[in-house]
Design an enzyme around this catalytic site. Structure first.
Site, PDB file in Angstrom:
ATOM      1  N   ARG A 190      -1.758  22.073 -14.649  1.00 11.32           N
ATOM      2  CA  ARG A 190      -0.728  21.081 -14.979  1.00 11.32           C
ATOM      3  C   ARG A 190      -0.852  20.578 -16.423  1.00 11.32           C
ATOM      4  O   ARG A 190       0.132  20.152 -17.032  1.00 11.32           O
ATOM      5  CB  ARG A 190      -0.840  19.912 -13.991  1.00 11.32           C
ATOM      6  N   HIS A 213       1.970  11.488 -28.374  1.00 14.25           N
ATOM      7  CA  HIS A 213       1.628  10.142 -27.894  1.00 14.25           C
ATOM      8  C   HIS A 213       0.977   9.317 -29.006  1.00 14.25           C
ATOM      9  O   HIS A 213       1.227   8.112 -29.126  1.00 14.25           O
ATOM     10  CB  HIS A 213       0.672  10.224 -26.698  1.00 14.25           C
ATOM     11  N   LYS A 248       4.096  11.768 -11.425  1.00 12.23           N
ATOM     12  CA  LYS A 248       3.325  10.864 -12.287  1.00 12.23           C
ATOM     13  C   LYS A 248       4.097   9.562 -12.439  1.00 12.23           C
ATOM     14  O   LYS A 248       5.267   9.575 -12.837  1.00 12.23           O
ATOM     15  CB  LYS A 248       3.097  11.487 -13.657  1.00 12.23           C
ATOM     16  N   HIS A 296      10.632   9.323 -26.992  1.00 12.67           N
ATOM     17  CA  HIS A 296       9.530  10.158 -26.505  1.00 12.67           C
ATOM     18  C   HIS A 296       9.755  11.608 -26.955  1.00 12.67           C
ATOM     19  O   HIS A 296       8.835  12.275 -27.432  1.00 12.67           O
ATOM     20  CB  HIS A 296       9.487  10.052 -24.973  1.00 12.67           C
ATOM     21  N   ARG A 302       0.821  -1.234   0.000  1.00 10.50           N
ATOM     22  CA  ARG A 302       0.000   0.000   0.000  1.00 10.50           C
ATOM     23  C   ARG A 302       0.849   1.276   0.000  1.00 10.50           C
ATOM     24  O   ARG A 302       0.370   2.358   0.340  1.00 10.50           O
ATOM     25  CB  ARG A 302      -0.987   0.019   1.162  1.00 10.50           C
ATOM     26  N   GLU A 321      11.818  17.924 -24.431  1.00 11.07           N
ATOM     27  CA  GLU A 321      11.026  18.302 -23.250  1.00 11.07           C
ATOM     28  C   GLU A 321      11.532  19.632 -22.683  1.00 11.07           C
ATOM     29  O   GLU A 321      10.760  20.409 -22.129  1.00 11.07           O
ATOM     30  CB  GLU A 321      11.081  17.209 -22.171  1.00 11.07           C
ATOM     31  N   GLU A 360      -3.515  17.244 -11.520  1.00 13.02           N
ATOM     32  CA  GLU A 360      -4.082  17.634 -12.813  1.00 13.02           C
ATOM     33  C   GLU A 360      -5.593  17.804 -12.741  1.00 13.02           C
ATOM     34  O   GLU A 360      -6.333  17.264 -13.552  1.00 13.02           O
ATOM     35  CB  GLU A 360      -3.720  16.558 -13.855  1.00 13.02           C
ATOM     36  N   LYS A 413       8.614  23.427 -13.702  1.00 16.84           N
ATOM     37  CA  LYS A 413       7.715  22.268 -13.572  1.00 16.84           C
ATOM     38  C   LYS A 413       7.239  22.118 -12.134  1.00 16.84           C
ATOM     39  O   LYS A 413       6.070  21.876 -11.864  1.00 16.84           O
ATOM     40  CB  LYS A 413       8.398  20.984 -14.053  1.00 16.84           C
ATOM     41  N   ASN A 431       1.377  19.201 -21.073  1.00 14.86           N
ATOM     42  CA  ASN A 431       1.136  18.221 -22.139  1.00 14.86           C
ATOM     43  C   ASN A 431       1.326  18.824 -23.531  1.00 14.86           C
ATOM     44  O   ASN A 431       0.991  18.178 -24.530  1.00 14.86           O
ATOM     45  CB  ASN A 431      -0.281  17.652 -22.038  1.00 14.86           C
ATOM     46  N   HIS A 465       2.044  16.682 -26.526  1.00 15.72           N
ATOM     47  CA  HIS A 465       1.914  15.286 -26.123  1.00 15.72           C
ATOM     48  C   HIS A 465       0.718  14.559 -26.731  1.00 15.72           C
ATOM     49  O   HIS A 465       0.777  13.348 -26.924  1.00 15.72           O
ATOM     50  CB  HIS A 465       1.881  15.166 -24.594  1.00 15.72           C
TER      51      HIS A 465
HETATM   52  N1  NAD Z   1       6.411  10.862 -15.103  1.00 14.50           N
HETATM   53  C1  NAD Z   1       6.452  11.926 -15.860  1.00 14.50           C
HETATM   54  O1  NAD Z   1       6.028  13.022 -15.478  1.00 14.50           O
HETATM   55  C2  NAD Z   1       7.034  11.813 -17.230  1.00 14.50           C
HETATM   56  C3  NAD Z   1       7.292  12.974 -17.987  1.00 14.50           C
HETATM   57  C4  NAD Z   1       7.885  12.835 -19.236  1.00 14.50           C
HETATM   58  C5  NAD Z   1       8.193  11.565 -19.730  1.00 14.50           C
HETATM   59  N2  NAD Z   1       7.906  10.473 -18.978  1.00 14.50           N
HETATM   60  C6  NAD Z   1       8.225   9.126 -19.471  1.00 14.50           C
HETATM   61  O2  NAD Z   1       9.645   9.008 -19.540  1.00 14.50           O
HETATM   62  C7  NAD Z   1       9.951   7.982 -20.489  1.00 14.50           C
HETATM   63  C8  NAD Z   1      11.122   8.417 -21.317  1.00 14.50           C
HETATM   64  O3  NAD Z   1      12.218   8.633 -20.459  1.00 14.50           O
HETATM   65  P1  NAD Z   1      13.707   8.661 -21.003  1.00 14.50           P
HETATM   66  O4  NAD Z   1      13.774   9.463 -22.231  1.00 14.50           O
HETATM   67  O5  NAD Z   1      14.557   9.004 -19.869  1.00 14.50           O
HETATM   68  O6  NAD Z   1      13.916   7.165 -21.530  1.00 14.50           O
HETATM   69  P2  NAD Z   1      14.536   5.830 -20.869  1.00 14.50           P
HETATM   70  O7  NAD Z   1      14.298   5.793 -19.428  1.00 14.50           O
HETATM   71  O8  NAD Z   1      14.023   4.715 -21.703  1.00 14.50           O
HETATM   72  O9  NAD Z   1      16.094   6.009 -21.131  1.00 14.50           O
HETATM   73  C9  NAD Z   1      16.552   6.045 -22.461  1.00 14.50           C
HETATM   74  C10 NAD Z   1      17.636   5.000 -22.720  1.00 14.50           C
HETATM   75  O10 NAD Z   1      18.843   5.477 -22.145  1.00 14.50           O
HETATM   76  C11 NAD Z   1      19.384   4.489 -21.256  1.00 14.50           C
HETATM   77  N3  NAD Z   1      20.051   5.243 -20.209  1.00 14.50           N
HETATM   78  C12 NAD Z   1      19.509   5.946 -19.211  1.00 14.50           C
HETATM   79  N4  NAD Z   1      20.431   6.639 -18.553  1.00 14.50           N
HETATM   80  C13 NAD Z   1      21.612   6.346 -19.109  1.00 14.50           C
HETATM   81  C14 NAD Z   1      22.946   6.786 -18.903  1.00 14.50           C
HETATM   82  N5  NAD Z   1      23.225   7.706 -17.976  1.00 14.50           N
HETATM   83  N6  NAD Z   1      23.915   6.259 -19.663  1.00 14.50           N
HETATM   84  C15 NAD Z   1      23.626   5.361 -20.649  1.00 14.50           C
HETATM   85  N7  NAD Z   1      22.390   4.946 -20.928  1.00 14.50           N
HETATM   86  C16 NAD Z   1      21.387   5.439 -20.175  1.00 14.50           C
HETATM   87  C17 NAD Z   1      18.195   3.677 -20.805  1.00 14.50           C
HETATM   88  O11 NAD Z   1      18.594   2.392 -20.398  1.00 14.50           O
HETATM   89  C18 NAD Z   1      17.362   3.644 -22.084  1.00 14.50           C
HETATM   90  O12 NAD Z   1      17.867   2.655 -22.952  1.00 14.50           O
HETATM   91  C19 NAD Z   1       8.688   7.735 -21.282  1.00 14.50           C
HETATM   92  O13 NAD Z   1       8.145   6.496 -20.931  1.00 14.50           O
HETATM   93  C20 NAD Z   1       7.755   8.852 -20.874  1.00 14.50           C
HETATM   94  O14 NAD Z   1       6.399   8.473 -20.927  1.00 14.50           O
HETATM   95  C21 NAD Z   1       7.355  10.567 -17.751  1.00 14.50           C
END
Ligand code: NAD
Length: 352
Positions: free
Chosen positions: A226, A237, A130, A250, A108, A172, A221, A211, A230, A233
């Site tokens: 907030r 998306h 999120k 992304h 939980r 972003e 949201e 942010k 998006n 997005h």
């Molecule tokens: N929660 C939120 O508010 C929010 C906001 C924006 C995006 N997101 C989510 O974030 C995700 C995308 O995140 P991302 O772009 O960080 O992608 P990711 O987490 O997939 O990382 C990208 C790639 O880089 C590798 N990697 C990460 N750090 C590394 C490093 N320091 N050295 C070498 N390799 C490394 C990872 O293993 C992966 O292969 C999406 O799923 C998106 O929906 C969430």
């Protein structure tokens, strides 16, 4: 920096070096580190000599699924961790979103911390609470609001990040700059030919401040504030889903989506032409493919069908965020009534 998101408080530390495990776990008896195959070495450096439960997941959006959540829960259970433990996610947005979700439901809810290792994670995903995972081929269909207790942003970790992933984070950052105003936008524009540590750090700091302040005002949201985050997005998306989750980054999808949002905003007389051009030119200066139709998803009908299943759609209406003179604003449209406009944009029939 620290923020209050409803009942939760998040401390954010932007540093040069990696944090120490002893600092992250100071108030906890037990911890579980969660990393992927590419961030495992970073996680090990944080652990130093300390023995700690470790869960390694497969990397990438295609593994942002229930299976990965189960792997974490299974590991925590096998390690006999109680609710008083802390989950520590070491990775980008994918690891952060999955680990945060798992923390929000384990017994939980146990606390969690994030060591953000991607630019996208730093400027966006790690702050704001999120969490979630993709389900039925739909991005983030399941999730919770569950802010991290602390977020560490060690810029040294970016040294191993592949260029493509750094570029994904820049999208972003551009999005936040469009929302936040000229101070950040001018700094971000400089980044296309200034790769200095100081500029990067300052941009990350300003993006996190922006942010954090927006989410503090609207943690779940509900007020519409907030929702501005998006920008790009809804289109983005749809593109990500239509291409097949994980086929494009992304950020690549968000950059493409922002140009579509400019087109929609211009069509609706909300985005002034010069403002749309400034945004498009900034996106272009970082080498994004913002062409429409996108080479990986030429079929406008597929994109529209994906939008129809967007989780933010209500009573047949969908809200897009479009740039205005100084930031951006929501525009809610009836998808069926405006289908020709959206279709035209997605077929590439609209030139800014
Ligand atoms: N929660 C939120 O508010 C929010 C906001 C924006 C995006 N997101 C989510 O974030 C995700 C995308 O995140 P991302 O772009 O960080 O992608 P990711 O987490 O997939 O990382 C990208 C790639 O880089 C590798 N990697 C990460 N750090 C590394 C490093 N320091 N050295 C070498 N390799 C490394 C990872 O293993 C992966 O292969 C999406 O799923 C998106 O929906 C969430």
């Amino acid at each position: 920096m620290n923020f209050s998101f409803g009942e939760y408080k998040t401390n954010v530390y932007i540093t040069h070096e990696l944090p120490k495990l002893s600092d992250i776990t100071a108030d906890f008896n037990n911890a579980l580190i969660i990393a992927d195959e590419n961030t495992r070495e970073i996680a090990k450096k944080i652990c130093d000599k300390t023995e700690i439960a470790f869960c390694e997941l497969k990397s990438g959006e295609e593994n942002k699924n229930w299976q990965s959540v189960q792997t974490i829960l299974n590991k925590a259970h096998n390690e006999n961790l109680g609710r008083d433990c802390i989950f520590i996610a070491v990775g980008g947005g994918v690891i952060g979103d999955i680990a945060g979700f798992a923390a929000s439901i384990y017994k939980r809810g146990c606390r969690f911390a994030l060591v953000s290792t991607t630019l996208l994670g730093m400027v966006d995903a790690s702050v704001g609470g999120k969490t979630g995972f993709d389900l039925f081929e739909i991005k983030n269909l399941a999730g919770t609001f569950y802010p991290a207790l602390s977020v560490y942003m060690p810029l040294d970790a970016l040294s191993t990040l592949p260029k493509k992933e750094f570029k994904s984070g820049l999208a972003e950052l551009i999005k936040t700059a469009v929302l936040a105003g000229d101070d950040l936008l001018n700094d971000v524009k400089k980044m296309s030919n200034d790769t200095s540590y100081d500029l990067l750090r300052s941009c990350i700091e300003k993006a996190v401040m922006y942010k954090g302040s927006i989410v503090s005002e609207d943690p779940k949201e509900t007020t519409g504030k907030r929702m501005l985050l998006n920008l790009g997005h809804t289109f983005g998306h749809a593109l990500e889903s239509a291409c097949g989750l994980g086929s494009i980054t992304h950020g690549e999808a968000v950059a493409w989506g922002m140009v579509r949002a400019c087109e929609l905003g211009t069509k609706m007389s909300i985005t002034p032409g010069l403002r749309a051009k400034e945004i498009k030119d900034t996106i272009a200066s970082f080498g994004y493919n913002y062409e429409c139709p996108h080479p990986l998803a030429a079929n406008a009908d597929v994109l529209i069908n994906t939008m129809k299943s967007d989780k933010k759609k209500k009573d047949g209406k969908i809200t897009f965020i479009v740039p205005d003179t100084i930031s951006a604003c929501p525009v809610t449209i009836d998808l069926e009534n405006e289908i020709d406009t959206i279709h035209n944009i997605l077929k590439g029939g609209f030139n800014l």
